[in-house]
Design an enzyme around this catalytic site. Structure first.
Site, PDB file in Angstrom:
ATOM      1  N   CYS A   1      -8.617  -4.507  -3.641  1.00 40.89           N
ATOM      2  CA  CYS A   1      -7.275  -4.540  -3.044  1.00 40.89           C
ATOM      3  C   CYS A   1      -7.313  -4.108  -1.578  1.00 40.89           C
ATOM      4  CB  CYS A   1      -6.307  -3.680  -3.855  1.00 40.89           C
ATOM      5  SG  CYS A   1      -4.569  -3.997  -3.459  1.00 40.89           S
TER       6      CYS A   1
ATOM      7  N   ARG B   1      10.102  -0.264  -5.575  1.00 39.00           N
ATOM      8  CA  ARG B   1       8.835  -0.382  -6.321  1.00 39.00           C
ATOM      9  C   ARG B   1       8.708   0.860  -7.189  1.00 39.00           C
ATOM     10  NH1 ARG B   1       3.517  -2.690  -3.549  1.00 39.00           N
ATOM     11  NH2 ARG B   1       3.206  -3.493  -5.649  1.00 39.00           N
TER      12      ARG B   1
ATOM     13  N   LYS C   1       0.054  11.785  -3.557  1.00 35.26           N
ATOM     14  CA  LYS C   1       0.300  10.681  -4.488  1.00 35.26           C
ATOM     15  C   LYS C   1       0.371  11.184  -5.930  1.00 35.26           C
ATOM     16  CE  LYS C   1      -1.521   7.127  -1.499  1.00 35.26           C
ATOM     17  NZ  LYS C   1      -2.730   6.409  -1.082  1.00 35.26           N
TER      18      LYS C   1
ATOM     19  N   GLY D   1       0.851  -1.188   0.000  1.00 34.77           N
ATOM     20  CA  GLY D   1       0.000   0.000   0.000  1.00 34.77           C
ATOM     21  C   GLY D   1       0.885   1.237   0.000  1.00 34.77           C
ATOM     22  N   ALA D   2       0.503   2.211  -0.848  1.00 36.78           N
ATOM     23  CA  ALA D   2       1.370   3.374  -1.065  1.00 36.78           C
ATOM     24  C   ALA D   2       1.742   4.111   0.229  1.00 36.78           C
ATOM     25  CB  ALA D   2       0.664   4.326  -2.019  1.00 36.78           C
TER      26      ALA D   2
ATOM     27  N   ASN E   1      -3.855   2.467  -9.797  1.00 33.70           N
ATOM     28  CA  ASN E   1      -4.107   1.677  -8.584  1.00 33.70           C
ATOM     29  C   ASN E   1      -3.976   0.190  -8.955  1.00 33.70           C
ATOM     30  OD1 ASN E   1      -4.901   1.601  -5.731  1.00 33.70           O
ATOM     31  ND2 ASN E   1      -6.818   0.723  -6.426  1.00 33.70           N
ATOM     32  N   LYS E   2      -4.144  -0.654  -7.975  1.00 35.07           N
ATOM     33  CA  LYS E   2      -3.974  -2.099  -8.153  1.00 35.07           C
ATOM     34  C   LYS E   2      -4.606  -2.616  -9.450  1.00 35.07           C
ATOM     35  CE  LYS E   2      -2.214  -4.506  -6.229  1.00 35.07           C
ATOM     36  NZ  LYS E   2      -0.847  -4.872  -6.673  1.00 35.07           N
TER      37      LYS E   2
ATOM     38  N   ASP F   1      -2.343   4.633  -6.015  1.00 36.73           N
ATOM     39  CA  ASP F   1      -0.887   4.647  -5.883  1.00 36.73           C
ATOM     40  C   ASP F   1      -0.327   5.902  -6.516  1.00 36.73           C
ATOM     41  OD1 ASP F   1       0.393   1.980  -4.757  1.00 36.73           O
ATOM     42  OD2 ASP F   1      -1.533   1.578  -5.683  1.00 36.73           O
TER      43      ASP F   1
HETATM   44  C1  RUB Z   1      -1.992  -1.568  -2.981  1.00 32.61           C
HETATM   45  C2  RUB Z   1      -2.955  -0.665  -3.668  1.00 32.61           C
HETATM   46  C3  RUB Z   1      -3.674   0.342  -2.802  1.00 32.61           C
HETATM   47  C4  RUB Z   1      -2.926   1.686  -2.869  1.00 32.61           C
HETATM   48  C5  RUB Z   1      -3.452   2.668  -1.829  1.00 32.61           C
HETATM   49  O1  RUB Z   1      -1.196  -2.307  -3.911  1.00 32.61           O
HETATM   50  O2  RUB Z   1      -3.118  -0.673  -4.864  1.00 32.61           O
HETATM   51  O3  RUB Z   1      -4.974   0.554  -3.267  1.00 32.61           O
HETATM   52  O4  RUB Z   1      -1.546   1.494  -2.641  1.00 32.61           O
HETATM   53  O5  RUB Z   1      -3.172   2.222  -0.536  1.00 32.61           O
HETATM   54  P1  RUB Z   1       0.002  -3.210  -3.344  1.00 32.61           P
HETATM   55  P2  RUB Z   1      -3.058   3.257   0.691  1.00 32.61           P
HETATM   56  O6  RUB Z   1      -0.590  -4.197  -2.386  1.00 32.61           O
HETATM   57  O7  RUB Z   1       0.608  -3.831  -4.547  1.00 32.61           O
HETATM   58  O8  RUB Z   1       0.972  -2.277  -2.648  1.00 32.61           O
HETATM   59  O9  RUB Z   1      -4.379   3.944   0.759  1.00 32.61           O
HETATM   60  O10 RUB Z   1      -2.790   2.396   1.893  1.00 32.61           O
HETATM   61  O11 RUB Z   1      -1.945   4.206   0.383  1.00 32.61           O
END
Ligand code: RUB
Length: 306
Positions: free
Chosen positions: A129, A61, A234, A19-20, A208-209, A198
């Site tokens: 995701c 990443r 982001k 997650g970002a 995003n995912k 992301d």
């Molecule tokens: C995670 C993903 C999340 C974003 C946002 O992909 O796509 O939707 O990162 O997350 P992965 P957040 O599991 O490949 O990292 O809101 O926590 O920043």
């Protein structure tokens, strides 16, 4: 000896941290740790360590502008400081990092406060995701006493949907798990879609995912509002200057570990959802149209463009 930064990069690469937001927080903390233990004798040596840390983290990443913005910001503040003493520079890194993390926290609260208003009593929301920002929004709505339920996709190939499902169950939110390909089947049964991000590009498209753009297409066809829940940090400034957001392609073994050798397997981790499918971006400045994102980021975070 493995440094804090190398360790963090490894955890990010293997998705132990995902997650970002979590990726950015882990990277910031690793840089703080590294500089605290730095043996640099002067500023050039200190900068060299920082640049090396940046390169290691950036290559962990590819599709993580929040992390890149954070690291660039820290480096920029250190570079422009007149301070030369490495101990004092490490202090500066600590201060800048703390401010950045504090800002992320404040944004998360604000996003949850704004976004939870879109959740009505007995709403059914679909998510894809695992986004900590989306989960936090649900937590807030639950604390406000709202009764609602969430449908989450399993999110192949690495099943981050299970993290979402577990967190929501722990919060006492009614949760249903579906396979990714069942999204259209359930789309008419949900009131809205909320997904994380992301990356946000200068044109207001969202990365995003993998699978998010298909969810958006299905939502569009079913006339179900599709919201992106994301901090403005982001935003990827390089997209203003013509770069495309790079899409990380992961190991095919994540899809099929013992696949026949003569098959080609592609495993992009993210995809791009065009702005025309996005009802709104729920961010710290409110619910904004993807068309206005560049303008809002310019006002709120002018330093991103330096
Ligand atoms: C995670 C993903 C999340 C974003 C946002 O992909 O796509 O939707 O990162 O997350 P992965 P957040 O599991 O490949 O990292 O809101 O926590 O920043």
């Amino acid at each position: 000896m493995t440094t804090a930064v190398e360790l963090a990069a490894k955890r990010i690469k293997t998705l132990e941290v995902q997650g970002a937001r979590n990726v950015a927080i882990t990277a910031i903390k690793a840089i703080e740790e590294l500089t605290k233990k730095s043996r640099a004798q002067n500023k050039p040596q200190f900068m060299k360590e920082l640049f090396k840390a940046r390169d290691v983290l950036f290559s962990s990443r590819e599709t993580e502008p929040l992390m890149r913005n954070a690291v660039r910001h820290i480096i920029y503040e250190v570079e422009k400081s007149k301070e030369k003493n490495p101990k004092e520079l490490a202090n500066l890194v600590h201060q800048v990092s703390s401010r950045f993390l504090q800002n992320l926290e404040t944004s998360k609260e604000r996003i949850a406060e704004i976004g939870s208003k879109r959740i009505k009593f007995h709403s059914r929301i679909l998510t894809h995701c695992h986004s900590s920002t989306v989960t936090y929004l649900f937590e807030r709505a639950k604390k406000e006493g709202k009764q609602f339920e969430v449908i989450c996709t399993e999110t192949r190939p690495l099943f981050q949907g299970r993290i979402t499902a577990q967190e929501l169950i722990d919060l006492g939110i009614k949760t249903t798990m579906i396979v990714d390909s069942a999204v259209r089947f359930f789309m008419n049964k949900v009131d809205l879609v909320m997904v994380g991000a992301d990356a946000i590009t200068s044109e207001g498209n969202v990365v995003n995912k993998i699978g998010t753009s298909l969810v958006a297409l299905a939502a569009n066809e079913a006339r179900t509002p599709f919201y992106v829940v994301s901090e403005l940090l982001k935003f990827d400034p390089s997209t203003v200057y013509g770069e495309y957001e790079k899409i990380e392609e992961r190991n095919p073994k994540e899809i099929w570990a013992d696949a026949p050798s003569n098959i080609e397997i592609r495993n992009p981790a993210f995809d791009i959802t065009r702005r025309k499918f996005i009802h709104g971006i729920i961010c710290e400045e409110g619910i904004i149209s993807p068309h206005s994102v560049l303008e809002v980021v310019r006002k709120k975070y002018p330093w991103i463009f330096i």
